[in-house]
Design a protein around this motif. Structure first.
Motif, PDB file in Angstrom:
ATOM      1  N   GLY A   1       0.775  -1.232   0.000  1.00 45.01           N
ATOM      2  CA  GLY A   1       0.000   0.000   0.000  1.00 45.01           C
ATOM      3  C   GLY A   1       0.808   1.285   0.000  1.00 45.01           C
ATOM      4  O   GLY A   1       0.250   2.366  -0.071  1.00 45.01           O
ATOM      5  N   ASN A   2       2.143   1.193   0.088  1.00 40.88           N
ATOM      6  CA  ASN A   2       2.963   2.408   0.086  1.00 40.88           C
ATOM      7  C   ASN A   2       2.991   3.051  -1.291  1.00 40.88           C
ATOM      8  O   ASN A   2       2.855   2.375  -2.314  1.00 40.88           O
ATOM      9  CB  ASN A   2       4.398   2.103   0.530  1.00 40.88           C
ATOM     10  N   ARG A   3       3.183   4.374  -1.299  1.00 41.98           N
ATOM     11  CA  ARG A   3       3.244   5.128  -2.551  1.00 41.98           C
ATOM     12  C   ARG A   3       4.478   4.696  -3.342  1.00 41.98           C
ATOM     13  O   ARG A   3       5.560   4.560  -2.787  1.00 41.98           O
ATOM     14  CB  ARG A   3       3.299   6.616  -2.252  1.00 41.98           C
ATOM     15  N   LEU A   4       4.286   4.492  -4.635  1.00 44.70           N
ATOM     16  CA  LEU A   4       5.387   4.115  -5.509  1.00 44.70           C
ATOM     17  C   LEU A   4       6.071   5.353  -6.070  1.00 44.70           C
ATOM     18  O   LEU A   4       5.426   6.389  -6.248  1.00 44.70           O
ATOM     19  CB  LEU A   4       4.867   3.253  -6.671  1.00 44.70           C
ATOM     20  N   PRO A   5       7.373   5.285  -6.329  1.00 42.83           N
ATOM     21  CA  PRO A   5       8.079   6.439  -6.898  1.00 42.83           C
ATOM     22  C   PRO A   5       7.543   6.778  -8.277  1.00 42.83           C
ATOM     23  O   PRO A   5       7.197   5.893  -9.053  1.00 42.83           O
ATOM     24  CB  PRO A   5       9.535   5.985  -6.964  1.00 42.83           C
ATOM     25  N   GLU A   6       7.473   8.063  -8.562  1.00 44.19           N
ATOM     26  CA  GLU A   6       7.000   8.532  -9.861  1.00 44.19           C
ATOM     27  C   GLU A   6       8.158   8.494 -10.860  1.00 44.19           C
ATOM     28  O   GLU A   6       9.255   8.910 -10.541  1.00 44.19           O
ATOM     29  CB  GLU A   6       6.463   9.959  -9.761  1.00 44.19           C
ATOM     30  N   GLN A   7       7.905   8.023 -12.044  1.00 50.78           N
ATOM     31  CA  GLN A   7       8.943   7.923 -13.062  1.00 50.78           C
ATOM     32  C   GLN A   7       9.022   9.160 -13.945  1.00 50.78           C
ATOM     33  O   GLN A   7      10.094   9.538 -14.367  1.00 50.78           O
ATOM     34  CB  GLN A   7       8.684   6.702 -13.962  1.00 50.78           C
ATOM     35  N   LEU A   8       7.894   9.791 -14.227  1.00 46.07           N
ATOM     36  CA  LEU A   8       7.877  10.830 -15.253  1.00 46.07           C
ATOM     37  C   LEU A   8       7.418  12.191 -14.742  1.00 46.07           C
ATOM     38  O   LEU A   8       6.966  13.008 -15.516  1.00 46.07           O
ATOM     39  CB  LEU A   8       6.967  10.383 -16.415  1.00 46.07           C
ATOM     40  N   HIS A   9       7.529  12.446 -13.464  1.00 49.89           N
ATOM     41  CA  HIS A   9       7.069  13.711 -12.906  1.00 49.89           C
ATOM     42  C   HIS A   9       7.862  14.864 -13.509  1.00 49.89           C
ATOM     43  O   HIS A   9       9.078  14.831 -13.567  1.00 49.89           O
ATOM     44  CB  HIS A   9       7.209  13.690 -11.385  1.00 49.89           C
ATOM     45  N   LYS A  10       7.179  15.904 -13.948  1.00 49.49           N
ATOM     46  CA  LYS A  10       7.828  17.020 -14.657  1.00 49.49           C
ATOM     47  C   LYS A  10       8.266  18.155 -13.741  1.00 49.49           C
ATOM     48  O   LYS A  10       9.070  18.968 -14.111  1.00 49.49           O
ATOM     49  CB  LYS A  10       6.867  17.586 -15.716  1.00 49.49           C
ATOM     50  N   GLY A  11       7.726  18.242 -12.521  1.00 45.11           N
ATOM     51  CA  GLY A  11       8.055  19.340 -11.615  1.00 45.11           C
ATOM     52  C   GLY A  11       9.269  19.031 -10.756  1.00 45.11           C
ATOM     53  O   GLY A  11      10.057  18.140 -11.074  1.00 45.11           O
ATOM     54  N   PRO A  12       9.431  19.746  -9.642  1.00 50.73           N
ATOM     55  CA  PRO A  12      10.552  19.505  -8.740  1.00 50.73           C
ATOM     56  C   PRO A  12      10.559  18.050  -8.270  1.00 50.73           C
ATOM     57  O   PRO A  12       9.509  17.480  -7.956  1.00 50.73           O
ATOM     58  CB  PRO A  12      10.298  20.455  -7.574  1.00 50.73           C
ATOM     59  N   ARG A  13      11.750  17.458  -8.225  1.00 52.35           N
ATOM     60  CA  ARG A  13      11.843  16.035  -7.890  1.00 52.35           C
ATOM     61  C   ARG A  13      13.229  15.691  -7.367  1.00 52.35           C
ATOM     62  O   ARG A  13      14.188  16.442  -7.568  1.00 52.35           O
ATOM     63  CB  ARG A  13      11.524  15.187  -9.104  1.00 52.35           C
ATOM     64  N   LEU A  14      13.300  14.546  -6.704  1.00 53.80           N
ATOM     65  CA  LEU A  14      14.566  13.943  -6.326  1.00 53.80           C
ATOM     66  C   LEU A  14      14.769  12.738  -7.223  1.00 53.80           C
ATOM     67  O   LEU A  14      13.867  11.913  -7.357  1.00 53.80           O
ATOM     68  CB  LEU A  14      14.544  13.457  -4.873  1.00 53.80           C
ATOM     69  N   VAL A  15      15.933  12.628  -7.822  1.00 49.06           N
ATOM     70  CA  VAL A  15      16.257  11.468  -8.659  1.00 49.06           C
ATOM     71  C   VAL A  15      17.317  10.664  -7.924  1.00 49.06           C
ATOM     72  O   VAL A  15      18.384  11.193  -7.591  1.00 49.06           O
ATOM     73  CB  VAL A  15      16.761  11.890 -10.051  1.00 49.06           C
ATOM     74  N   MET A  16      17.026   9.394  -7.651  1.00 47.32           N
ATOM     75  CA  MET A  16      17.981   8.533  -6.970  1.00 47.32           C
ATOM     76  C   MET A  16      19.067   8.123  -7.963  1.00 47.32           C
ATOM     77  O   MET A  16      18.795   7.460  -8.955  1.00 47.32           O
ATOM     78  CB  MET A  16      17.287   7.295  -6.392  1.00 47.32           C
ATOM     79  N   LEU A  17      20.292   8.545  -7.691  1.00 44.52           N
ATOM     80  CA  LEU A  17      21.427   8.210  -8.551  1.00 44.52           C
ATOM     81  C   LEU A  17      22.137   6.951  -8.077  1.00 44.52           C
ATOM     82  O   LEU A  17      22.689   6.206  -8.873  1.00 44.52           O
ATOM     83  CB  LEU A  17      22.428   9.369  -8.590  1.00 44.52           C
ATOM     84  N   TYR A  18      22.154   6.749  -6.764  1.00 49.09           N
ATOM     85  CA  TYR A  18      22.812   5.579  -6.195  1.00 49.09           C
ATOM     86  C   TYR A  18      22.021   5.163  -4.969  1.00 49.09           C
ATOM     87  O   TYR A  18      21.789   5.969  -4.073  1.00 49.09           O
ATOM     88  CB  TYR A  18      24.251   5.907  -5.799  1.00 49.09           C
ATOM     89  N   GLY A  19      21.595   3.914  -4.948  1.00 45.32           N
ATOM     90  CA  GLY A  19      20.809   3.421  -3.820  1.00 45.32           C
ATOM     91  C   GLY A  19      20.067   2.171  -4.211  1.00 45.32           C
ATOM     92  O   GLY A  19      20.522   1.393  -5.049  1.00 45.32           O
ATOM     93  N   GLU A  20      18.902   1.988  -3.620  1.00 48.55           N
ATOM     94  CA  GLU A  20      18.105   0.785  -3.849  1.00 48.55           C
ATOM     95  C   GLU A  20      17.717   0.626  -5.310  1.00 48.55           C
ATOM     96  O   GLU A  20      17.675  -0.485  -5.825  1.00 48.55           O
ATOM     97  CB  GLU A  20      16.855   0.820  -2.979  1.00 48.55           C
ATOM     98  N   GLN A  21      17.392   1.730  -5.955  1.00 50.19           N
ATOM     99  CA  GLN A  21      17.060   1.719  -7.385  1.00 50.19           C
ATOM    100  C   GLN A  21      17.611   2.998  -7.985  1.00 50.19           C
ATOM    101  O   GLN A  21      17.462   4.066  -7.403  1.00 50.19           O
ATOM    102  CB  GLN A  21      15.545   1.655  -7.599  1.00 50.19           C
ATOM    103  N   ASN A  22      18.234   2.886  -9.123  1.00 49.73           N
ATOM    104  CA  ASN A  22      18.805   4.068  -9.765  1.00 49.73           C
ATOM    105  C   ASN A  22      17.826   4.683 -10.752  1.00 49.73           C
ATOM    106  O   ASN A  22      17.007   3.989 -11.349  1.00 49.73           O
ATOM    107  CB  ASN A  22      20.103   3.709 -10.469  1.00 49.73           C
ATOM    108  N   GLU A  23      17.945   6.001 -10.906  1.00 45.79           N
ATOM    109  CA  GLU A  23      17.156   6.784 -11.862  1.00 45.79           C
ATOM    110  C   GLU A  23      15.656   6.742 -11.585  1.00 45.79           C
ATOM    111  O   GLU A  23      14.852   6.851 -12.498  1.00 45.79           O
ATOM    112  CB  GLU A  23      17.455   6.363 -13.309  1.00 45.79           C
ATOM    113  N   ILE A  24      15.264   6.587 -10.335  1.00 39.68           N
ATOM    114  CA  ILE A  24      13.851   6.688  -9.950  1.00 39.68           C
ATOM    115  C   ILE A  24      13.622   8.098  -9.448  1.00 39.68           C
ATOM    116  O   ILE A  24      14.419   8.629  -8.681  1.00 39.68           O
ATOM    117  CB  ILE A  24      13.505   5.658  -8.868  1.00 39.68           C
ATOM    118  N   ALA A  25      12.542   8.716  -9.883  1.00 39.72           N
ATOM    119  CA  ALA A  25      12.238  10.095  -9.488  1.00 39.72           C
ATOM    120  C   ALA A  25      11.130  10.115  -8.447  1.00 39.72           C
ATOM    121  O   ALA A  25      10.135   9.407  -8.568  1.00 39.72           O
ATOM    122  CB  ALA A  25      11.826  10.912 -10.711  1.00 39.72           C
ATOM    123  N   PHE A  26      11.329  10.936  -7.415  1.00 41.62           N
ATOM    124  CA  PHE A  26      10.334  11.140  -6.367  1.00 41.62           C
ATOM    125  C   PHE A  26       9.814  12.565  -6.490  1.00 41.62           C
ATOM    126  O   PHE A  26      10.584  13.524  -6.415  1.00 41.62           O
ATOM    127  CB  PHE A  26      10.953  10.938  -4.982  1.00 41.62           C
TER     128      PHE A  26
END
Length: 141
Positions: free
Chosen positions: A24-49
């Motif tokens: 039930g947890n919120r999934l990371p957004e892949q294509l969000h166009k506004g301000p975001r955090l992009v995971m470069l190194y961690g559990e999954q790479n290139e995922i945008a929050f």
């Protein structure tokens, strides 16, 4: 189409899901166009929050907006908040601190487009397309 992995439980969800069908947890957004955090190194790479909310909390505990399983992340590690049109990050007295572009922060720190954020072993890039170099953004009153 690529499946979305839940960062909390690891379950593979359909690409169009916004919430994990397993936990039930919120999934990371892949294509969000506004301000975001992009995971470069961690559990999954290139995922945008997405940072569409006024305040986003980051930590290991399940009540955070961004939940990380990184063992060097505190239960409530940091918060990112919006003040007027700017985004700021604040360390929530975490054990291992928050680093901006390689330097530890004290108190709150303003985020600029392209800022690198290190929390534990996890590295994010803050992106704000409205303020990216060369953008046509201008504030009107």
């Amino acid at each position: 189409m690529k499946k979305k992995h839940c960062l909390s439980c690891g379950f593979e969800n359909r690409p169009d899901n916004r919430f994990c069908t397993q936990c039930g947890n919120r999934l990371p957004e892949q294509l969000h166009k506004g301000p975001r955090l992009v995971m470069l190194y961690g559990e999954q790479n290139e995922i945008a929050f997405s940072l569409e909310k006024e305040q986003i909390t980051i930590g290991r505990d399940t009540d955070n907006d961004i939940i990380l399983r990184d063992k060097k992340i505190s239960k409530h590690h940091a918060t990112i908040f919006r003040q007027d049109l700017e985004h700021w990050i604040e360390d929530l007295n975490s054990k291992n601190g928050v680093f901006i572009n390689g330097s530890p922060i004290r108190g709150k720190e303003r985020l600029m487009d392209g800022t690198l954020i290190k929390l534990g072993y996890t590295i994010f890039r803050f992106e704000n397309p409205a303020f990216a170099a060369g953008s046509d953004y201008s504030e009107t009153g």
